[in-house]
Every structure is written in C-alpha cells, then in structure tokens.
Design a protein around this motif. Structure first.
Motif, PDB file in Angstrom:
ATOM      1  N   CYS A  73      47.588  45.723  44.141  1.00 20.96           N
ATOM      2  CA  CYS A  73      46.583  44.991  44.089  1.00 20.96           C
ATOM      3  C   CYS A  73      46.501  43.772  45.481  1.00 20.96           C
TER       4      CYS A  73
ATOM      5  N   ASN B  34      40.408  47.895  35.371  1.00 23.13           N
ATOM      6  CA  ASN B  34      41.964  47.672  35.373  1.00 23.13           C
ATOM      7  C   ASN B  34      42.846  48.436  34.137  1.00 23.13           C
TER       8      ASN B  34
ATOM      9  N   TYR C 110      32.284  48.563  38.414  1.00 20.08           N
ATOM     10  CA  TYR C 110      32.378  48.031  37.194  1.00 20.08           C
ATOM     11  C   TYR C 110      30.996  48.196  36.629  1.00 20.08           C
TER      12      TYR C 110
ATOM     13  N   TYR D 126      40.660  32.888  39.776  1.00 15.14           N
ATOM     14  CA  TYR D 126      41.619  33.179  38.568  1.00 15.14           C
ATOM     15  C   TYR D 126      42.851  33.619  39.313  1.00 15.14           C
TER      16      TYR D 126
ATOM     17  N   GLN E 255      43.021  43.821  46.668  1.00 14.10           N
ATOM     18  CA  GLN E 255      42.672  43.594  45.002  1.00 14.10           C
ATOM     19  C   GLN E 255      42.397  45.235  44.404  1.00 14.10           C
ATOM     20  N   SER E 256      41.263  45.407  43.703  1.00 13.55           N
ATOM     21  CA  SER E 256      40.937  46.690  42.930  1.00 13.55           C
ATOM     22  C   SER E 256      40.671  47.766  43.995  1.00 13.55           C
TER      23      SER E 256
ATOM     24  N   ASN F 290      45.644  41.056  31.968  1.00 11.08           N
ATOM     25  CA  ASN F 290      46.312  42.342  32.368  1.00 11.08           C
ATOM     26  C   ASN F 290      47.432  42.480  31.307  1.00 11.08           C
TER      27      ASN F 290
ATOM     28  N   TYR G 232      51.701  47.400  39.451  1.00  9.77           N
ATOM     29  CA  TYR G 232      50.282  47.328  39.428  1.00  9.77           C
ATOM     30  C   TYR G 232      49.793  45.801  40.235  1.00  9.77           C
TER      31      TYR G 232
ATOM     32  N   GLU H 123      49.438  36.177  41.222  1.00 12.96           N
ATOM     33  CA  GLU H 123      49.028  36.871  39.998  1.00 12.96           C
ATOM     34  C   GLU H 123      49.844  37.232  38.956  1.00 12.96           C
TER      35      GLU H 123
ATOM     36  N   VAL I 219      38.063  41.874  44.165  1.00 11.10           N
ATOM     37  CA  VAL I 219      37.766  40.436  44.036  1.00 11.10           C
ATOM     38  C   VAL I 219      38.207  39.641  45.167  1.00 11.10           C
TER      39      VAL I 219
HETATM   40  N1  GLN Z   1      44.292  42.306  40.610  1.00  9.73           N
HETATM   41  C1  GLN Z   1      42.997  41.963  40.099  1.00  9.73           C
HETATM   42  C2  GLN Z   1      42.928  42.020  38.470  1.00  9.73           C
HETATM   43  O1  GLN Z   1      43.909  42.699  37.960  1.00  9.73           O
HETATM   44  C3  GLN Z   1      41.984  43.132  40.549  1.00  9.73           C
HETATM   45  C4  GLN Z   1      40.716  43.136  40.027  1.00  9.73           C
HETATM   46  C5  GLN Z   1      39.613  43.282  41.063  1.00  9.73           C
HETATM   47  O2  GLN Z   1      39.572  43.435  42.187  1.00  9.73           O
HETATM   48  N2  GLN Z   1      38.484  43.680  40.522  1.00  9.73           N
HETATM   49  O3  GLN Z   1      42.269  41.110  37.819  1.00  9.73           O
END
Ligand code: GLN
Length: 305
Positions: A193, A114, A241, A26, A62-63, A165, A189, A158, A259
C-alpha cells in the motif's frame, strides 16, 4: 483524438467547480499531503503521453496496489486455488468492512477490498522467497521503471495504526483462510500500500491492462488474455468499494482508487489514465478524480459502454 486538448479542457473545468472532500487522516502520514494537488496523465496503447498539473509528483497509491497484487498472484498461484479463497462479487460495503466476513465465513467478497487483498498477500507470502522485493520487481517490470519504490514512512505510519486491518486478518485466520503468520502478511500488505508513484508512472504501469496483458515497451506478454480480462472485470465491478456502481455509471471504465487520492482507469485497446487529487468523498474515493474521469469519457464520447 486530441487527448491533450481534452485534458486541458478538463483541467479548466475542474478549476471552476466546487469539488470538496477530506484528505485521509487515519494513516497519519497521509494527513500531511497538500489537499490542493491535482494531476492527470494519459498513456495511449501506441505510447503517446498527455498530462497536466502535478502529474509527475509521487503520492501514496494505497489500494491501487491491490490490482498489482492480484496480477502477481495469477502468475504465482493456480487460478482455481485463488478462487477457493476469495470471491469475485462487488461488496457494496466500505473497503475496510468486517461485516460480511463473519457471514461469509472468512471468504472475502473480492480481491480489491482490504480483506481480499490480505488473502492475496497471504498467497504471495506462501509462494515468494522475498515477497517485498519480488513484488517491487514485478511493479518495476510492468512500469518499465526501476526507480519506483515503497515509502517507508507511510508503511510505518500504517503499521503503527492499522487496528482495523489487524482485526480483519485475525478474523480471516480464525476461519482458516490465512496460512502464514498474520504479522508477516500484514507487514507485506502495508508495504504494498505504501508504494509511491506519480500519475505518469501509474498510467504507464496500468497500460498493460489496456494492452491485453502485454508490455508496451516490447509487446512481451506478462499476463494471459484471460487473466487480463478477469482483472479488468473485477476493477469494473469492485474497484471503488461501495461506489463501484456510481463509478461505472458516471465514468464507464474499469478502474481502481486508493485513499491517497489516486484513481487509475483503463480503456481496453485505447489508453490508461491516472488522476490524483487527495480530497476524498465519504466513500474514500477522490472527488476531483472521479469528476475528471467522468469528463474524459463524456468529452471523448466513448467508454466501454
Ligand atoms: N492501506 C489502506 C488500508 O488498508 C488502503 C485503503 C484504500 O486505499 N482504500 O486501509
């Protein structure tokens, strides 16, 4: 403990197991990553380093960046004010879920999903003169590494596709829990990431959380003991999560996933460890990464439990 020997056993075992998953698509730029990459690096609190595979290759964290955002928020904002705007409960929902936000009137469940990270980014945008640069400086400082940087391509990719988001931050703003311009906060943000780091760099960065908030290089304190405890507790309960329970159950360490396929975990007063394999399970966590860390705590016979 013969960590190198243990890591070698883990590498062998992973190669013999069928560990399926899908690379995140995505974010279009992430879809280009070679799914077969696999690396692991462990840094002990006395500065020993152990590794295997693609542990030196940088990937999109990323997260995982949400942990550094929270750490920087502790330094820039009074703690009570943070908790007026974000809760500290596991969400039990996917990382990008909007459902709870409406029920809970724009107060995100925790800072590692997020919605919570967007509120933390809003706090940083309010307090920092140049959030993008100061955040990077902070990560470089705790990493002891001035070469760490954002990946502009990933951030741009992104920014172009981040509809979910964008919906989320607008919903939170509608409830009055975002002070700044939504596009400015979103931009920041997405930059956080997009940080690009290797397993070695991640393990060396996260060792501060295993070292009670002090830098390993000079034992200088960056985070208080209480803030370090809080960060580790939130990683334990919210770092994966709707799979946080499963990670606790199988691995038994505080950790955080992204991710991009990275996972980093810490064992207080012992080590930090990072693993990277881009194939994700249906919850968005690295399949081989979770297995590698499960093997680590099984073979060493120790976890925080
Ligand atoms: N940048 C990703 C997002 O906002 C981070 C999500 C993740 O790593 N779980 O969807």
């Amino acid at each position: 403990m013969d960590y190198q020997g243990i890591l070698n056993v883990i590498e062998d075992k992973l190669k013999g197991e069928k560990l399926d998953g899908e690379v995140a698509t995505y974010i279009p730029e992430l879809a280009k990553v070679n799914p077969d990459k696999l690396g692991m690096h462990l840094t002990s609190v006395i500065g020993e380093e152990f590794h295997f595979g693609d542990s030196e290759e940088r990937f999109s964290i990323q997260s995982i960046s949400k942990v550094m955002s929270l750490a920087l928020a502790f330094i820039t904002e009074e703690e009570e004010k943070i908790w007026e705007r974000v809760d500290v409960e596991p969400s039990g929902d996917p990382f990008n879920s909007l459902v709870q936000l409406e029920h809970e009137r724009g107060i995100p469940r925790n800072p590692l999903i997020n919605s919570g990270a967007l509120v933390i980014c809003d706090i940083l945008v309010s307090h920092l003169k140049n959030p993008k640069q100061e955040y990077l400086d902070f990560v470089r400082k705790i990493a002891g590494n001035t070469t760490i940087d954002y990946n502009e391509k990933v951030a741009k990719s992104e920014k172009a596709e981040g509809y979910n988001n964008r919906a989320m931050i607008n919903l939170i703003k509608g409830y009055g829990n975002i002070d700044n311009d939504v596009e400015e906060v979103l931009d920041f943000y997405f930059d956080t990431c997009s940080l690009s780091m290797s397993c070695r760099e991640l393990a060396q960065t996260f060792v501060i959380f295993a070292n009670q908030g002090k830098l390993l290089q000079n034992q200088k304190r960056v985070l208080s003991e209480v803030h370090t405890k809080r960060i580790n507790a939130i990683m334990q309960t919210c770092g994966f999560y709707d799979e946080a329970g499963e990670f606790s159950f199988r691995v038994g360490l505080p950790g955080k996933s992204g991710v991009g396929g990275g996972i980093v975990a810490i064992y207080p007063n012992m080590y930090s460890v990072a693993v990277w394999s881009p194939k994700l399970n249906e919850k968005g966590n690295s399949t081989a990464g979770m297995r590698a860390l499960e093997l680590l705590t099984e073979i060493t016979g120790s976890s925080i439990f």
